[in-house]
Design a protein around this motif. Sequence first.
Motif, short mmCIF file in Angstrom:
data_model
loop_
_atom_site.label_atom_id
_atom_site.label_comp_id
_atom_site.label_asym_id
_atom_site.label_seq_id
_atom_site.Cartn_x
_atom_site.Cartn_y
_atom_site.Cartn_z
N ILE A 21 0.86 -1.19 0.00
CA ILE A 21 0.00 0.00 0.00
C ILE A 21 0.89 1.23 0.00
O ILE A 21 1.55 1.54 0.99
CB ILE A 21 -0.96 -0.02 1.21
CG1 ILE A 21 -1.91 -1.21 1.04
CG2 ILE A 21 -1.71 1.30 1.34
CD1 ILE A 21 -2.99 -1.34 2.06
N SER A 23 0.01 4.46 -1.37
CA SER A 23 -0.65 5.74 -1.10
C SER A 23 -2.07 5.47 -0.62
O SER A 23 -2.60 4.38 -0.80
CB SER A 23 -0.69 6.57 -2.39
OG SER A 23 -1.37 5.83 -3.37
N TYR A 25 -6.08 5.74 -0.50
CA TYR A 25 -7.21 5.98 -1.39
C TYR A 25 -7.80 7.35 -1.00
O TYR A 25 -7.71 7.75 0.18
CB TYR A 25 -8.29 4.90 -1.19
CG TYR A 25 -7.98 3.54 -1.76
CD1 TYR A 25 -7.07 3.35 -2.80
CD2 TYR A 25 -8.67 2.42 -1.28
CE1 TYR A 25 -6.85 2.08 -3.32
CE2 TYR A 25 -8.45 1.15 -1.80
CZ TYR A 25 -7.54 0.98 -2.83
OH TYR A 25 -7.34 -0.26 -3.36
N GLN A 28 -9.67 7.65 2.25
CA GLN A 28 -8.76 7.45 3.39
C GLN A 28 -7.98 8.74 3.66
O GLN A 28 -7.81 9.14 4.82
CB GLN A 28 -7.80 6.30 3.09
CG GLN A 28 -8.50 4.95 2.97
CD GLN A 28 -7.63 3.87 2.32
OE1 GLN A 28 -6.60 4.16 1.68
NE2 GLN A 28 -8.05 2.61 2.46
N ALA A 49 -15.72 -2.19 -0.31
CA ALA A 49 -14.40 -2.46 -0.91
C ALA A 49 -13.59 -1.22 -1.23
O ALA A 49 -12.69 -1.25 -2.05
CB ALA A 49 -14.54 -3.32 -2.16
N SER A 50 -13.91 -0.10 -0.59
CA SER A 50 -13.14 1.11 -0.84
C SER A 50 -12.16 1.42 0.28
O SER A 50 -11.72 2.55 0.43
CB SER A 50 -14.07 2.30 -1.06
OG SER A 50 -14.95 2.03 -2.11
N GLY A 51 -11.86 0.42 1.08
CA GLY A 51 -10.78 0.56 2.05
C GLY A 51 -11.18 1.13 3.40
O GLY A 51 -10.42 1.85 4.04
N LYS A 52 -12.35 0.74 3.88
CA LYS A 52 -12.78 1.20 5.21
C LYS A 52 -11.87 0.65 6.31
O LYS A 52 -11.59 1.32 7.29
CB LYS A 52 -14.22 0.77 5.48
CG LYS A 52 -15.23 1.60 4.70
CD LYS A 52 -16.64 1.38 5.20
CE LYS A 52 -17.23 0.09 4.70
NZ LYS A 52 -17.59 0.13 3.27
N THR A 53 -11.45 -0.61 6.12
CA THR A 53 -10.65 -1.23 7.18
C THR A 53 -9.38 -0.45 7.47
O THR A 53 -8.97 -0.32 8.63
CB THR A 53 -10.30 -2.68 6.79
OG1 THR A 53 -11.50 -3.32 6.38
CG2 THR A 53 -9.71 -3.43 7.96
N ASN A 346 -14.36 -10.25 2.45
CA ASN A 346 -13.69 -9.67 1.29
C ASN A 346 -13.51 -10.69 0.17
O ASN A 346 -12.51 -11.37 0.09
CB ASN A 346 -12.35 -9.09 1.74
CG ASN A 346 -11.70 -8.27 0.66
OD1 ASN A 346 -12.33 -7.93 -0.35
ND2 ASN A 346 -10.44 -7.96 0.85
P1 ADP Z 1 -14.21 -2.34 2.79
O1 ADP Z 1 -14.02 -2.68 4.24
O2 ADP Z 1 -14.41 -0.89 2.54
O3 ADP Z 1 -15.22 -3.19 2.11
P2 ADP Z 1 -11.55 -3.25 2.61
O4 ADP Z 1 -11.05 -2.44 3.71
O5 ADP Z 1 -11.73 -4.69 2.83
O6 ADP Z 1 -12.85 -2.64 2.02
O7 ADP Z 1 -10.54 -3.03 1.38
C1 ADP Z 1 -10.67 -3.72 0.20
C2 ADP Z 1 -9.30 -4.06 -0.36
O8 ADP Z 1 -8.59 -2.89 -0.71
C3 ADP Z 1 -8.42 -4.81 0.61
O9 ADP Z 1 -7.87 -5.91 -0.06
C4 ADP Z 1 -7.32 -3.80 0.98
O10 ADP Z 1 -6.08 -4.42 1.23
C5 ADP Z 1 -7.24 -2.93 -0.25
N1 ADP Z 1 -6.80 -1.55 0.05
C6 ADP Z 1 -7.31 -0.74 1.01
N2 ADP Z 1 -6.71 0.47 0.99
C7 ADP Z 1 -5.79 0.42 0.00
C8 ADP Z 1 -4.85 1.37 -0.52
N3 ADP Z 1 -4.76 2.61 -0.01
N4 ADP Z 1 -4.06 0.97 -1.55
C9 ADP Z 1 -4.16 -0.26 -2.06
N5 ADP Z 1 -5.02 -1.20 -1.61
C10 ADP Z 1 -5.84 -0.86 -0.59
#
Ligand code: ADP
Length: 727
Positions: A21, A23, A25, A28, A49-53, A346
């Motif tokens: 990772i 940079s 999103y 974020q 899937a937009s990186g909430k975690t 995921n």
């Molecule tokens: P959500 O919880 O929003 O559904 P996730 O947090 O599971 O989504 O993130 C989805 C995928 O994106 C994961 O595989 C994660 O590793 C990846 N990801 C999250 N942030 C980034 C980032 N800044 N750059 C690249 N990959 C990312």
Amino acid sequence: DTSEIPSIPSWLRDHLEADGIESLYPPQAEAVDAGVTEGENLVASIPTASGKTLIATLAMAAAVDRGGTALYIVPLRALASEKHEEFAEFEQYGLDVGVTTGNYESDGGWLSGKDIIVATSEKVDSLVRNDAKWLDDLSCVVTDEVHLVDDGERGPTLEVTLAKLRSLNPDLQTVALSATIGNADELAGWLDAELVDSEWRPIELKKGVHYGEALHLEDGSQQRLPVRNSEEQTAAIVRDTLEDDGSTLVFVNSRRNAEASARRLATTTDDALTDEERAELAEIAEEIRGVSDTDTSEDLAEAVEKGAAFHHAGLSRDHRTLVEDAFRDRLVKVVSATPTLAAGVNTPSRRVVVRDWRRYDGTAGGMQPLSVLEVHQMMGRAGRPGRDPYGEAVLLASGHDELDELFERYVWADPEPVRSKLAAEPALRTHILATVASGFARSREGLLDFLDGTLYAAQTADRARLEQVVDDVIAYLEVNDFLERDGDGLAATNLGHTVSRLYLDPMSAAEIIDGLEDGDPTPLGLYHLVCRTPDMYELYLRSGDEEEYTMLAHERESELLGRAPSEFNDEFEDWLSALKTARLLEDWASELDESEITERYGIGPGDIRGKVDTAQWLLGAAESLSSELGLGLGGEIREARLRVEHGVRAELVDLAGVRGVGRKRARRLYDAGIEDRAALREADKSTVLAALRGREKTAENILENAGHRDPSMDGVEPDPDVGSAEV
Ligand code: ADP
């Protein structure tokens, strides 16, 4: 670039780098700008899937780095283990990460040294009720899927729990993660939080509807996608995706449909497999068969051999994991799933087909359309970042009118606003008792003040209605001896404290007490009693069941506790459903084979586990109530509880309690003359080995477990998720 994020520890920078990772999103980055790493409250409403975690991780890591503790609240047990595994990776940097889900009667003292704790909202609620002191020291709380405050059954618990945590510590950082919803600003207002409200996604999502010969996309374009003779629409889409070397996730509305759909789609995927894939799938199918010896297991294995699978909450955890992994590894080409898979697991896929957009809803009556929010969450699973140029999510229309309707209803529609469900009486009954019992309110006025901190209050101007319901509930709790009034003051009685700590719906407690006062209970009577409470999900009555269970009710009338409703009363059907559920538990506790039970009741092995867990908990609660009221039924209740816990007849309870033994092995040992733990301790290895017909290592482990109690296990909370239902 990640080196510019303020206030995060260097280990997290290393970790992100190692994870590729580079940079953030855009959402974020917005969250960081809003101060999420510096203790600010935040509501993030962004697509699946937009990186909430990672937003959660940034907040929690920064909080821990400042010397604090973070709590991550999930809506489902299945997600707790998934998130725990994810955060447990931070242990390599010296963090201590824990997870806790079951057992609602402890204060979880062992969690107090942890840096990050993952828990379900029910578990956190129960920890508050049990006065877990360490909760006062929390510095950051994250709630995943906060839009579920809208859920009539579980939403109020999340809402009240957040309000309590925030009132325990006014400086608590609150981070709430949500799917895209219509009123994220209201949630932010409720939580005094900054808002990130974004539609950005890492990969483009094209939504559309399939009808006739084509896939109609939201940008107005069409892709030719004909349905061949005798082919189903879904199969045509799966085949088309396979021709492009892609996988498909198909959402359907019931477990049965998920299984049937996987069986049919397996004939489509079967044609597309390479020999190598076939060999690997055969191995996975064997692993699936090894998990349990049931029809579900066999059906799943047969589909997987051909590159298809189903996924629903009736599967055991091992089955679910095998399916998810094989899908991610692109060996399984299509998964037919109920919406549990859309909620946070995921598993991205090239295409998503939302096959069923209506679902049976017993409360509303008949088939009801899914919410836009749910459908968008399913659709959001389309597109694998780094693999696909874009994802496609498809609804299916069978006519021209439906094509238009689906565009209007889902493709172009915005998700609904989230509304608090706290004012519903069952929710308030439970939470008002708990709020008074754990000292958050000591009077009617205090109670109303506390409720002012909830989303409900933030969303309603109608305080009079809330006051009315609150008064009704207080009256109910007083009549049942759970609360008492002293002038203006309100206090929980001893019984009320017990009920709150036991995490029972007060109505369940009242029902159990009423039944126990009948005296002289048998296991079936006790199972029926706890199955009647609102805390148990009863089995449905199918055609023919009504007669069968009415007969059973007559045959075993003397065992059934409390008053039976008349056969002409509306409640009678519920009472029979409870009897059916009770007989399932009795079958389980009489050593009937798991596969026979799943067949007899038309359920999956995961369902047996679910009922057993709930029954075990409710019977434990009944034991406490019996002792609180001096009814002296502890022995009978305990035996019924242990039998259902281990799935054995009474004579095996002792043996089955030895770790690693389980119901089948206990029976074999018993039949070989080893009748209890003491005898097992003395037995020689060859006898045990012969009895078990198993591996040497197994016998050794069991002997060791019988030999000495492992002191390191003292005080460790048993997690019912990893019980020994079937060994
Ligand atoms: P959500 O919880 O929003 O559904 P996730 O947090 O599971 O989504 O993130 C989805 C995928 O994106 C994961 O595989 C994660 O590793 C990846 N990801 C999250 N942030 C980034 C980032 N800044 N750059 C690249 N990959 C990312």
